[in-house]
Design an enzyme around this catalytic site. Structure first.
Site, PDB file in Angstrom:
ATOM      1  N   TYR A 178      50.844 -78.350 104.389  1.00  0.00           N
ATOM      2  CA  TYR A 178      50.171 -79.504 103.776  1.00  0.00           C
ATOM      3  C   TYR A 178      49.000 -79.000 102.955  1.00  0.00           C
ATOM      4  O   TYR A 178      48.566 -77.853 103.094  1.00  0.00           O
ATOM      5  CB  TYR A 178      49.706 -80.518 104.825  1.00  0.00           C
ATOM      6  CG  TYR A 178      48.472 -80.105 105.589  1.00  0.00           C
ATOM      7  CD1 TYR A 178      48.572 -79.334 106.740  1.00  0.00           C
ATOM      8  CD2 TYR A 178      47.202 -80.487 105.157  1.00  0.00           C
ATOM      9  CE1 TYR A 178      47.451 -78.958 107.448  1.00  0.00           C
ATOM     10  CE2 TYR A 178      46.067 -80.107 105.862  1.00  0.00           C
ATOM     11  CZ  TYR A 178      46.191 -79.343 107.001  1.00  0.00           C
ATOM     12  OH  TYR A 178      45.078 -78.972 107.691  1.00  0.00           O
ATOM     13  N   CYS A 179      48.486 -79.893 102.072  1.00  0.00           N
ATOM     14  CA  CYS A 179      47.321 -79.514 101.278  1.00  0.00           C
ATOM     15  C   CYS A 179      46.376 -80.701 101.136  1.00  0.00           C
ATOM     16  O   CYS A 179      45.962 -81.263 102.134  1.00  0.00           O
ATOM     17  CB  CYS A 179      47.734 -78.938  99.935  1.00  0.00           C
ATOM     18  SG  CYS A 179      48.917 -79.942  99.025  1.00  0.00           S
ATOM     19  N   ARG A 180      46.031 -81.077  99.900  1.00  0.00           N
ATOM     20  CA  ARG A 180      44.981 -82.087  99.754  1.00  0.00           C
ATOM     21  C   ARG A 180      45.497 -83.507  99.847  1.00  0.00           C
ATOM     22  O   ARG A 180      44.731 -84.429 100.077  1.00  0.00           O
ATOM     23  CB  ARG A 180      44.266 -81.894  98.417  1.00  0.00           C
ATOM     24  CG  ARG A 180      43.400 -80.652  98.409  1.00  0.00           C
ATOM     25  CD  ARG A 180      42.969 -80.275  97.015  1.00  0.00           C
ATOM     26  NE  ARG A 180      42.143 -79.088  97.024  1.00  0.00           N
ATOM     27  CZ  ARG A 180      42.029 -78.260  95.991  1.00  0.00           C
ATOM     28  NH1 ARG A 180      42.695 -78.507  94.873  1.00  0.00           N
ATOM     29  NH2 ARG A 180      41.259 -77.204  96.067  1.00  0.00           N
TER      30      ARG A 180
END
Lengths: 217, 217
Positions: A178-180
Site C-alpha cells: 500500500y502507499c498514500r
DNA sequence: TAATCATTCCAGCAATCATTAGATTGTTAT
DNA sequence: ATAACAATCTAATGATTGCTGGAATGATTA
C-alpha cells in the site's frame, strides 16, 4: 427578520470558502500529501510536479482557510494539516467522487490490477491475517511517512529501495503493498515488480488516511 | 511509468469536479435544501431566494457531477440527491468549516441564543429525555419535509402555523425546536416566539442530516 | 391543434481563478 | 557585511465562473 437572507448568505459563503479549497486538483494533491505527514514547500512542489511558486500560492489558499499550519525550521518552512478532519474530508470527498463519477471509476479500473483473490477486501480479516503472519503488509512510501504512521503490522520498504531489498521478503506468503491512497501509484508499481520477480503480491487501494477515516467513525 | 503524472492529474481532476460543486454558496444551500427531501426547481429557487434561471444553472452543475437525479412529474421536474452520501458530505464540510473558520464561529454566535441549560447538548441523553416525555422535540420545518424524515419523538408544527397552534404545547416542559440545520433560522425564530409567549424553549443546532451523518458513521 | 406553463439552453458581461515571471523578505553560511 | 538560498508577495495573463436577459424545449391543458 428581514435580514435573515443576509445572514444566511454570509454563513454559506464561509462554508464555500472551505469547499473552494477542495475544488482544485493540485490543492487536493497537496492535501493528500500533507495527510502523510508534514512537509516542506520544496518537497510538496516536487511530489506534486509543480513549481514552488505555484505550490506557495496554493498553500496560501490553504492557510487562508485555516486548514494548514506553518512552522519555520531554519531556511525551510514546513507545512502540516491543521486538523485530522482535513484529511478525513479529503477521504470523504474522493470516496463520494468514486461512488458517483463513472469517469473516475473507469480511470481507476485502468490502473487496477487483476484482483488475485489472495487478499480479502475487508479491513478486519486482512488485519487478522497480518496478525497471524499469513500475509506481509508492505508500506512502500518514503521512510519519513512510514515513521509518522503506518498500518498495524506493516513493514517499510520504500519503492526506490524495493528492487535491492527483495531478499527480505518471503516467496511463499502474499505481499500486500500500500502507499498514500488510491491515487498514488507507488503500490501499483511495487506489485508489478514483485509479481515479475515471482512473488505473490496484491495491491491495497487505501492508505493510512482512508483507514483512519473509516475506523474512527 | 513516465505518464504516471498524466494519470494522477486525471484522477485528481475528477475529484475536483465534486469539490467544485461544493465551492459555491448557493449550491451549498441547494444541497442542504435537497437534503430535506425532493423539491421542484421553483421551490428550490424560492427557498434559496434566487431566480429560477440561476437555480436551474446550479442544478445543472449538480447533475453534471451526478450528485442529483431528476424526475418529471407533470409540468414540474423534481430534483433529489442521488445519494445520502451527498448530504453527509455537506455535513462534513460545514462541520469542518465551523471548526476551522473563526469568522464563521463568530457569525454563528450572533444568531445563537443564550443556552438556557434546560437541554443537554449530547444527542443520546436528549433522546432519552424525549423518550420519557420530559421534553418536547419540535420540528418546525414545512410538513412535507417532516414527512420525509424527522427526529425520533418529534412533533411537527411548521413555523408559519406556530403562532396559532401554541395551545398544543405544554407550558411546563422544555420545548426543543429544530429545523434544517445550523444555517436555517426557523428554529431560532420559533424559540424566540415561544420564549416570548412564556414557554421554556431551546434551540437545537443540528437538523436531520447532521444526526444521520453522526449516527451512521 | 393551439396555448400555457415550467424549465432549460444560449449568448454575453463582469468578477474571479490558475498560472507564470520579477522583485522582495527572511535565514544561514562565509 | 555579503552571498546564497527558501519562500513569499506583486502584478499581469488568459481561462473559468456566476449571473442575467432572451429564445427554445417539452409536457399539459383547453
Amino acid at each position: 427578520m428581514k435580514d435573515a437572507r443576509k445572514i444566511k448568505d454570509l454563513l454559506y459563503e464561509q462554508v464555500a470558502r472551505i469547499g473552494k479549497v477542495f475544488s482544485s486538483p493540485k490543492r487536493l494533491e497537496l492535501i493528500e500529501l500533507l495527510g502523510q505527514g508534514e512537509k516542506t514547500v520544496e518537497a510538496l512542489a516536487h511530489e506534486a510536479s509543480i513549481s514552488m511558486k505555484l505550490t506557495s500560492a496554493h498553500l496560501r489558499e490553504l492557510r487562508g482557510a485555516h486548514l494548514v499550519e506553518t512552522e519555520r525550521q531554519g531556511k525551510n518552512i514546513i507545512y502540516r494539516l491543521a486538523d485530522k478532519a482535513v484529511s478525513d474530508l479529503w477521504v470523504h470527498i474522493h470516496t463520494l467522487a468514486e461512488d458517483r463519477l463513472i469517469e473516475l471509476q473507469m480511470e481507476l479500473q485502468k490502473i487496477a490490477m487483476q484482483p488475485e483473490d489472495l487478499v480479502p477486501n475487508d479491513r478486519e480479516t486482512l488485519m487478522k491475517m497480518a496478525r497471524r503472519g499469513e500475509v506481509v503488509v508492505l508500506d512502500v512510501r518514503p521512510t519519513e511517512e512510514y515513521l509518522v504512521t503506518h498500518l498495524p503490522f506493516a513493514r517499510s520498504i520504500p519503492i526506490d529501495e524495493l528492487r535491492q531489498r527483495l531478499a527480505e521478503l518471503p516467496k511463499d506468503k502474499p505481499i500486500v503493498a500500500y502507499c498514500r491512497g488510491p491515487y498514488c501509484l507507488m503500490a501499483v508499481d511495487a506489485v508489478a515488480l514483485l509479481r515479475k520477480e515471482g512473488f505473490k503480491s496484491a495491491h491495497l487501494r487505501d492508505g493510512v488516511a482512508e483507514w483512519r477515516a473509516a475506523e474512527i467513525r
